[in-house]
Design an enzyme around this catalytic site. Structure first.
Site, PDB file in Angstrom:
ATOM      1  N   ALA A  16     108.232  12.036  -8.940  1.00 58.29           N
ATOM      2  CA  ALA A  16     109.513  11.353  -8.708  1.00 58.29           C
ATOM      3  C   ALA A  16     109.620  10.010  -9.422  1.00 58.29           C
ATOM      4  CB  ALA A  16     109.728  11.162  -7.210  1.00 58.29           C
ATOM      5  N   ARG A  21     106.404   2.211 -17.591  1.00 61.36           N
ATOM      6  CA  ARG A  21     105.389   1.722 -18.543  1.00 61.36           C
ATOM      7  C   ARG A  21     105.284   2.595 -19.789  1.00 61.36           C
ATOM      8  NH1 ARG A  21     100.527   1.678 -14.317  1.00 61.36           N
ATOM      9  NH2 ARG A  21     101.922   3.140 -13.283  1.00 61.36           N
ATOM     10  N   ASN A 175      89.772   6.453  -7.503  1.00 60.36           N
ATOM     11  CA  ASN A 175      90.529   7.602  -7.020  1.00 60.36           C
ATOM     12  C   ASN A 175      91.243   8.284  -8.200  1.00 60.36           C
ATOM     13  OD1 ASN A 175      92.338   9.332  -5.753  1.00 60.36           O
ATOM     14  ND2 ASN A 175      93.716   7.671  -5.110  1.00 60.36           N
ATOM     15  N   ASN A 229     100.103   6.692 -18.166  1.00 61.47           N
ATOM     16  CA  ASN A 229     101.085   5.682 -17.744  1.00 61.47           C
ATOM     17  C   ASN A 229     101.748   4.995 -18.931  1.00 61.47           C
ATOM     18  OD1 ASN A 229     100.556   5.905 -14.842  1.00 61.47           O
ATOM     19  ND2 ASN A 229      98.557   5.065 -15.364  1.00 61.47           N
TER      20      ASN A 229
END
Ligand code: UD1
Ligand code: CA
Length: 462
Positions: A16, A21, A175, A229
């Site tokens: 979503a 970036r 993570n 990203n």
């Protein structure tokens, strides 16, 4: 997977976010990787494990439109406001009707395209040992931006970069953003999240706590967890993707690379003994047989190259087929719909479009063959042209088996040349020829003795 088939697995793909970036004019899930998008790779990996739901938000029509064109049976839930990864999973659980019926729920992100099926299998095996949730982790060379894995006793928690203290920032186990939950555990914990953190978001990562029976599973190779990203990471993803394909081809398939770091091969369908030279580009829809040579600078898209063929330097092939033992190029172009027969030979600066060229036929130099049916054993000289387009229609040229077409010949289509015909060099052929016939169609030569000096003089006198 067979021993997991009794467990129902749901997969939630978080898609979503805006992807600011990335600085591209498209939603991040649709960022291009090879000739696909990031989310295509994610769906491809996970579709065999269970039912997939995409959480969409930013430009959802574009994302859903694209995915629906490529895949069937994908579900969507709409996250109107992007209040965090935890909020995205809440939205899924509340809005996807059957969400609570699955034994396990996998959560992954649309911006991590390189996760492998092997890894997903490992996660499923791990949770079947009894944990409530398993989080895939890796050791990052540069952990900045990732949530840190803070292990305590048997359990762990995840602290986002922004919320971490100095000691926690030193931790390099991070993570990956890929998790599997017992759905019951997820339902018990996801609605208790707070947005009292530096980002003011509901973090999915807060569902893990040291007291809970949850497992961080450390993976050795961090590359498949690369999150895209920005444009640096997008190019990195392309490099990793090609590297893993090259690795597979070399170790499993027996394909030789002159230099894998300078070969752009996205296909895994290549046979043993084939050799790829530097700067070859092969797309993921191309299938190549055994003992093929692909020389430097060759581009091949959506084509089939059969065993023993050779594609010489700088040739460009799209939507075509090259049969066994044929030789193409250097610098030849096969445009869509070209079908080159066994042992046929196309030489330099030959362009073929939507044509069949028969077995052992040769078009060796500087020619255009369009909309043609060339039989077996045909020899076409240098500088041959099918005049296939009359300004309105594309017309066909047919040349029968065993014919010999002299150099610098044009065929004005539609036209049919029979079998074993002979066309003299320099002919412009506009009438069909029966089997076994000979044609010559060019101006008659006149030779005037001694006359050359008139012309040569003119030139030197100036
Ligand atoms: C997230 C994890 C971080 C982990 C990293 C791995 C959280 C809080 N942090 O951080 O621990 O190391 O991934 O790559 O989960 N999204 C939504 N709705 C939202 C927010 C995000 O669908 O409201 C989607 C994004 O489109 C994206 C994914 O969730 O596909 C991850 O969001 P992103 O903002 O990239 O999280 P990270 O900061 O990378
Ligand atoms: Ca991310």
């Amino acid at each position: 997977m067979s021993d997991n088939s009794s467990k129902k697995v749901a997969i939630v793909v978080l898609a979503a976010g805006k992807g600011t970036r990335l600085k591209m004019d498209i939603p991040k899930p649709l960022a291009p990787l090879h000739e696909n998008t990031l989310v295509d790779y994610v769906i491809d990996t996970f579709k065999d494990f269970g039912d997939i739901t995409l959480v969409t938000g930013h430009q959802r029509e574009l994302v859903e439109g694209h995915v629906n064109e490529r895949f069937e049976n994908i579900n969507y839930v709409y996250q109107k406001e992007q209040l965090g990864t935890g909020h995205a999973v809440q939205t899924y659980l509340n809005n996807f009707d059957n969400s609570r019926e699955y034994d396990y729920t996998i959560v992954t992100c649309a911006d991590t395209p390189l996760i492998t099926k092997e890894t997903v299998n490992i996660l499923i095996e791990e949770i079947e040992k009894g944990s409530n949730a398993v989080c895939a982790t890796f050791t990052a060379e540069n952990p900045a931006g990732y949530g840190r894995i803070v292990r305590k006793g048997d359990g762990f928690q995840i602290v986002e970069e922004k919320d971490a203290n100095d000691d926690q920032r030193q931790i390099d186990e991070v993570n990956s953003g890929l998790y599997i939950f017992k759905t019951l555990y997820l339902m018990d914990h996801i609605f208790n999240l707070s947005d009292d953190n530096k980002s003011g978001e509901f973090y999915l990562t807060d569902t893990f706590s040291p007291e809970a029976n949850v497992t961080p599973l450390l993976f050795e190779d961090p590359r498949e967890f690369l999150g895209v990203n920005n444009l640096i990471q997008l190019s990195q993803a392309d490099i990793y993707l090609r590297r893993s394909i090259a690795r597979f081809l070399m170790l499993e398939a027996g394909v030789r690379f002159t230099d894998p770091s300078h070969t752009y091969c996205y296909s895994k369908n290549i046979g043993q003994g084939t050799h790829l030279f530097q700067n070859a580009f092969i797309d993921d829809k191309t299938v190549i047989g055994k003992n093929v040579i692909i020389e430097q600078g060759v581009t091949i898209k959506n084509s089939i190259i059969e065993d023993g063929a050779i594609i010489k330097a700088n040739s460009y092939i799209t939507d075509s087929k090259v049969s066994k033992g044929a030789s193409i190029g250097p610098m030849a172009q096969l445009r869509p719909g070209s079908n080159i027969g066994e042992g046929a030979k196309l030489g330099n600066f030959v362009e073929v479009k939507k044509s069949n060229i028969g077995k052992k036929s040769a078009v060796s130099h500087l020619s255009y063959v369009g909309d043609a049916e060339i039989g077996d054993g045909v020899n076409i000289g240098c500088g041959f042209i099918t005049c296939n387009y009359d300004g309105a229609n594309k017309n066909k040229t047919i040349i029968g088996d065993g014919s010999f077409i002299g150099s610098d010949t044009q065929m004005i289509a539609p036209i049919e040349i029979g079998k074993e015909c002979y066309v003299a060099s320099g002919s412009t052929i506009n009438k069909s020829m029966p089997d076994g016939s000979f044609a010559i169609a060019r101006g008659r030569q006149e030779t005037k003795e001694g006359m050359a000096k008139r012309f040569i003089k003119k030139k030197t006198d100036k």
